[in-house]
Every structure is written in structure tokens, then in C-alpha cells.
Design a protein around this motif. Sequence first.
Motif, PDB file in Angstrom:
ATOM      1  N   PHE A   1      79.230  15.438  17.635  1.00  0.00           N
ATOM      2  CA  PHE A   1      79.022  16.870  17.801  1.00  0.00           C
ATOM      3  C   PHE A   1      77.624  17.259  17.024  1.00  0.00           C
ATOM      4  O   PHE A   1      77.471  16.758  15.994  1.00  0.00           O
ATOM      5  CB  PHE A   1      79.937  17.783  17.051  1.00  0.00           C
ATOM      6  CG  PHE A   1      81.375  17.647  17.738  1.00  0.00           C
ATOM      7  CD1 PHE A   1      82.237  16.633  17.190  1.00  0.00           C
ATOM      8  CD2 PHE A   1      81.732  18.437  18.912  1.00  0.00           C
ATOM      9  CE1 PHE A   1      83.477  16.328  17.791  1.00  0.00           C
ATOM     10  CE2 PHE A   1      83.112  18.332  19.471  1.00  0.00           C
ATOM     11  CZ  PHE A   1      83.655  17.191  19.009  1.00  0.00           C
TER      12      PHE A   1
ATOM     13  N   PHE B   1      79.053  24.783  16.318  1.00  0.00           N
ATOM     14  CA  PHE B   1      79.299  23.439  17.137  1.00  0.00           C
ATOM     15  C   PHE B   1      79.272  23.651  18.689  1.00  0.00           C
ATOM     16  O   PHE B   1      79.382  24.450  19.276  1.00  0.00           O
ATOM     17  CB  PHE B   1      80.350  22.996  16.845  1.00  0.00           C
ATOM     18  CG  PHE B   1      80.569  22.338  15.447  1.00  0.00           C
ATOM     19  CD1 PHE B   1      81.055  23.215  14.177  1.00  0.00           C
ATOM     20  CD2 PHE B   1      80.388  21.077  15.110  1.00  0.00           C
ATOM     21  CE1 PHE B   1      81.137  22.931  13.071  1.00  0.00           C
ATOM     22  CE2 PHE B   1      80.500  20.591  13.932  1.00  0.00           C
ATOM     23  CZ  PHE B   1      80.882  21.296  12.833  1.00  0.00           C
ATOM     24  N   GLY B   2      78.860  22.465  19.348  1.00  0.00           N
ATOM     25  CA  GLY B   2      78.953  22.283  20.667  1.00  0.00           C
ATOM     26  C   GLY B   2      80.072  21.788  21.182  1.00  0.00           C
ATOM     27  O   GLY B   2      81.202  21.461  20.265  1.00  0.00           O
ATOM     28  N   THR B   3      80.373  21.482  22.348  1.00  0.00           N
ATOM     29  CA  THR B   3      81.392  20.730  23.033  1.00  0.00           C
ATOM     30  C   THR B   3      81.476  19.374  22.775  1.00  0.00           C
ATOM     31  O   THR B   3      82.735  18.618  22.579  1.00  0.00           O
ATOM     32  CB  THR B   3      81.989  20.997  24.406  1.00  0.00           C
ATOM     33  OG1 THR B   3      80.739  20.813  24.971  1.00  0.00           O
ATOM     34  CG2 THR B   3      82.054  22.582  24.924  1.00  0.00           C
TER      35      THR B   3
END
Lengths: 114, 112
Positions: free
Chosen positions: B88, B102-104
Motif C-alpha cells: 500500500f 491509503f489506496g486499495t
Amino acid sequence: EAGVTQFPSHSVIEKGQTVTLRCDPISGHDNLYWYRRVMGKEIKFLLHFVKESKQDESGMPNNRFLAERTGGTYSTLKVQPAELEDSGVYFCASSHRTTAFEQYFGPGTRLTVT
Amino acid sequence: SQQGEEDPQALSIQEGENATMNCSYKTSINNLQWYRQNSGRGLVHLILIRSNEREKHSGRLRVTLDTSKKSSSLLITASRAADTASYFCATDEVRGFQKLVFGTGTRLLVSP
């Protein structure tokens, strides 16, 4: 130096019940954060404590969630009553007051609401 | 607003190969960090790059940051089976009051 610890590691409860998650930050870290990852989506911020004060709680989803950090040490996150959509992994992180962005994460609590 | 979107979502490689993951974000940031999460475990901090830096190395990790394109890449060289994890990127926004976004994540599978 001990890292961030969380308890329990896994909790399974029924819809409508109450669950309390605990986080013990790294000793000396004034900043404490709660995040969660729901349904494999991105990890999302919930709230931020500076010592015992809530600095930012903009990520708390609703009033069923209550976080406390009495005495500025450990923190608890209570979900009451729990709903199915609350299932996910709840992470706690802490950081030193001078390097707040360097956050150290705990192992997380996996919450399953059935 | 969502930011820190990783690309690809999943990556499968053989041991010894290099793995490259990309991250894009939308707002001005102070720092960008990469974390790793092994299955069922917590987030482990890998590397931090500041907004005024363009490249940083740590062991087999190389991170680049392009603030004009609002993107970052993480390169893992000579990958090992133990590198299998989700990765991440996380940003702390200039006006984000220290919270991380955060991203996925990218799921990396390194096969022996």
C-alpha cells in the motif's frame, strides 16, 4: 522496544452486540490513530488522538463508534450496536509528536459481525 | 476524496524477477510512504519519501516520486517468495492534519 499491540486479534459477534477493541501504542508516542479496512477496500482513517484529546475524528462513520484514550496511554474503540457492514480489520497506529507522519501500525483486530 | 490508487491491483511473478507497483494521488502531500501487509498480519512500514525527494533506496527497494504527475512507484528487485504480500502507498496531505490516506493496494505473489 515493544511495538503497537492490539487486542483481541479476532472478534466474532452477532449483529446488535457490542465490541470493544483495545490498542496499546508505542511508549512515548503522543499520537494514536485508528484506521480500518472494510471488505478488501482501502484502509481508511477513523480518528486521531494527541495524548488524551481527539485531534481529528472526521473519519468516524457514525455515532455507533466511540473511541477513548483516557490518560493518554492506551485507547479503546467501542462499536455499539454492531452492524454487518462494520466487519473488517481495525488497525491502530502511533507516532511520536515530532514525526507524526511516521506511523507504526499494530497487527490489527479482525472484526466479524454475523 | 480517494487517493493513493495502486496499479496493478494484482501482480504475479517468479522469484528473482523485479516487481514494480505504481501509486497515484490527487492532492498536495508532505510525504509518501509504502507499507506491506502479509496475510493476516499488520502493516509494516517499508520506506518514506518526502515531497522534495525524487528517489530513495532501501535494500532491494527503490521508490520514486513525481509530484508533477502526483505518482510514485515502488520497485522490488530480485524478488523472493517472502515478498508475497499486499503493498500500500499512503500519503499525508498538506492539509490532512497528519492522517494517512491509503489506496486499495497491490497484491504481489512471488512464486518459487
